[in-house]
Motif scaffolding. Structure first.
Motif, PDB file in Angstrom:
ATOM      1  N   ASN A  58       6.886  -7.503  -3.955  1.00  0.00           N
ATOM      2  CA  ASN A  58       8.077  -7.022  -4.283  1.00  0.00           C
ATOM      3  C   ASN A  58       9.361  -7.549  -3.712  1.00  0.00           C
ATOM      4  O   ASN A  58      10.265  -7.847  -4.295  1.00  0.00           O
ATOM      5  N   THR A  59       8.983  -8.433  -2.641  1.00  0.00           N
ATOM      6  CA  THR A  59      10.383  -8.887  -2.094  1.00  0.00           C
ATOM      7  C   THR A  59      10.481 -10.317  -2.777  1.00  0.00           C
ATOM      8  O   THR A  59      11.825 -10.659  -2.863  1.00  0.00           O
TER       9      THR A  59
ATOM     10  N   PRO B 106      11.773  -7.054   5.997  1.00  0.00           N
ATOM     11  CA  PRO B 106      10.452  -6.655   5.898  1.00  0.00           C
ATOM     12  C   PRO B 106       9.807  -7.354   4.548  1.00  0.00           C
ATOM     13  O   PRO B 106      10.622  -7.755   3.640  1.00  0.00           O
ATOM     14  N   HIS B 107       8.416  -7.731   4.477  1.00  0.00           N
ATOM     15  CA  HIS B 107       8.111  -8.389   3.293  1.00  0.00           C
ATOM     16  C   HIS B 107       7.252  -7.062   2.631  1.00  0.00           C
ATOM     17  O   HIS B 107       5.972  -6.717   3.180  1.00  0.00           O
ATOM     18  N   CYS B 108       7.410  -6.749   1.505  1.00  0.00           N
ATOM     19  CA  CYS B 108       6.938  -5.560   0.827  1.00  0.00           C
ATOM     20  C   CYS B 108       6.110  -5.962  -0.291  1.00  0.00           C
ATOM     21  O   CYS B 108       6.322  -6.809  -1.425  1.00  0.00           O
ATOM     22  N   TRP B 109       4.783  -5.178  -0.378  1.00  0.00           N
ATOM     23  CA  TRP B 109       3.805  -5.672  -1.548  1.00  0.00           C
ATOM     24  C   TRP B 109       3.612  -4.176  -2.073  1.00  0.00           C
ATOM     25  O   TRP B 109       3.512  -3.333  -1.279  1.00  0.00           O
ATOM     26  N   THR B 110       2.953  -4.334  -3.452  1.00  0.00           N
ATOM     27  CA  THR B 110       2.249  -3.265  -3.909  1.00  0.00           C
ATOM     28  C   THR B 110       0.729  -3.898  -4.356  1.00  0.00           C
ATOM     29  O   THR B 110       0.655  -4.801  -4.974  1.00  0.00           O
TER      30      THR B 110
ATOM     31  N   MET C  66       1.602   0.862  -1.499  1.00  0.00           N
ATOM     32  CA  MET C  66       2.865   0.175  -1.127  1.00  0.00           C
ATOM     33  C   MET C  66       2.756  -0.060   0.407  1.00  0.00           C
ATOM     34  O   MET C  66       2.573   0.842   1.241  1.00  0.00           O
TER      35      MET C  66
ATOM     36  N   ALA D  70       4.655  -2.411   3.686  1.00  0.00           N
ATOM     37  CA  ALA D  70       5.726  -3.300   4.197  1.00  0.00           C
ATOM     38  C   ALA D  70       5.296  -4.056   5.421  1.00  0.00           C
ATOM     39  O   ALA D  70       4.727  -3.351   6.605  1.00  0.00           O
TER      40      ALA D  70
ATOM     41  N   PRO E 112       0.061  -3.476   8.048  1.00  0.00           N
ATOM     42  CA  PRO E 112       1.884  -3.058   7.765  1.00  0.00           C
ATOM     43  C   PRO E 112       2.231  -2.049   8.756  1.00  0.00           C
ATOM     44  O   PRO E 112       1.577  -1.193   8.986  1.00  0.00           O
TER      45      PRO E 112
ATOM     46  N   TYR F  40       4.591  -0.080   7.483  1.00  0.00           N
ATOM     47  CA  TYR F  40       4.861   1.121   6.811  1.00  0.00           C
ATOM     48  C   TYR F  40       3.829   1.181   5.450  1.00  0.00           C
ATOM     49  O   TYR F  40       3.633  -0.120   4.988  1.00  0.00           O
ATOM     50  N   THR F  41       3.301   2.302   5.151  1.00  0.00           N
ATOM     51  CA  THR F  41       2.398   2.185   3.922  1.00  0.00           C
ATOM     52  C   THR F  41       2.648   3.668   3.357  1.00  0.00           C
ATOM     53  O   THR F  41       3.274   4.519   3.819  1.00  0.00           O
TER      54      THR F  41
END
Length: 224
Positions: free
Chosen positions: A66-67, A78-82, A31, A33, A130, A132-133
């Motif tokens: 996710n966003t 933030p633009h969050c991805w998985t 994950m 951000a 990112p 954050y991870t």
């Protein structure tokens, strides 16, 4: 492993034997951000990309935005991805998921980000990292084999098993399995029940066969 430990002392040897035949893949989940949006193409309707399978990458099999799940997305936050790895990558880099070494987590992140760059057509090391991870190993992820039946039932032990893994690895398989188990139990008790009703035994001796699908599961009706 947890299910096998519970079944070991359950007094259900036939059910336990079937569970031990199940083989599961391992998948890494990352994950992340980002401060800025990733350079991904929009859909035909002009909406943000929500998710996609990845081909041609040794490490990455799926990306999920996710966003984009939020109404209208976000422009300032933030633009969050998985990101989910391939099963092969998960197997080669498997460690105890309860205690992931820092060096392994860093190795996995970099390999996944290289896969993201490949998927987006970016040059290596050009993706802004990112802020954050979170890295986690899905040690017992998805079945690679299945008996191809909707549920398992032992009338002598008066116990049954249902789950997506019995017919594949999809949400549809899980729902159908649960309904089949409920109907079978209903028929069993409507008949009067009893330990001698072996005609209600189901799936206790079925062989397992290899199943096909994406590394992150099966998606009936989806052509990709």
């Amino acid at each position: 492993k947890c299910a096998n430990r519970l079944l070991a002392s359950s007094g259900l040897p036939l059910v336990a034997r079937q569970m031990k035949r199940l083989d599961l893949s391992s998948i890494w989940a990352v994950m992340a951000a980002f401060e800025d949006p990733l350079p991904v193409p929009a859909t035909e309707q002009g909406k943000p990309l929500e998710g996609a399978f990845v081909r041609g990458s040794d490490s990455l099999s799926w990306i999920g935005n996710n966003t984009a799940k939020l109404a209208g997305g976000t422009r300032n936050g933030p633009h969050c991805w998985t990101f989910l790895s391939t099963a092969g990558f998960g197997k080669r880099n498997k460690v105890p998921q309860e205690s992931i070494p820092h060096v392994t987590a860093e190795k996995v992140k970099e390999a996944i980000f290289e896969g993201v760059e490949l998927a987006l057509g970016l040059q290596k090391n050009s993706l802004r990292r990112p802020f954050y991870t979170r890295v986690q190993l899905w040690g017992a992820a998805l079945p690679t084999n299945a008996p191809g039946i909707p549920c398992i039932f032992d009338p002598r032990g008066r116990a049954g098993v249902c789950g997506d893994w019995l017919m594949g690895s999809s949400v549809e398989a899980a729902a159908l399995s649960g309904m089949a188990m409920a109907n079978h139990i209903g028929d069993y008790f409507q008949s009067g029940g009893g330990e001698s009703q072996d005609e209600f035994a189901l799936g206790l001796h079925n062989e397992f066969y290899s199943i096909e699908g994406h590394d992150v599961g099966q998606f009936p009706g989806l052509h990709s």
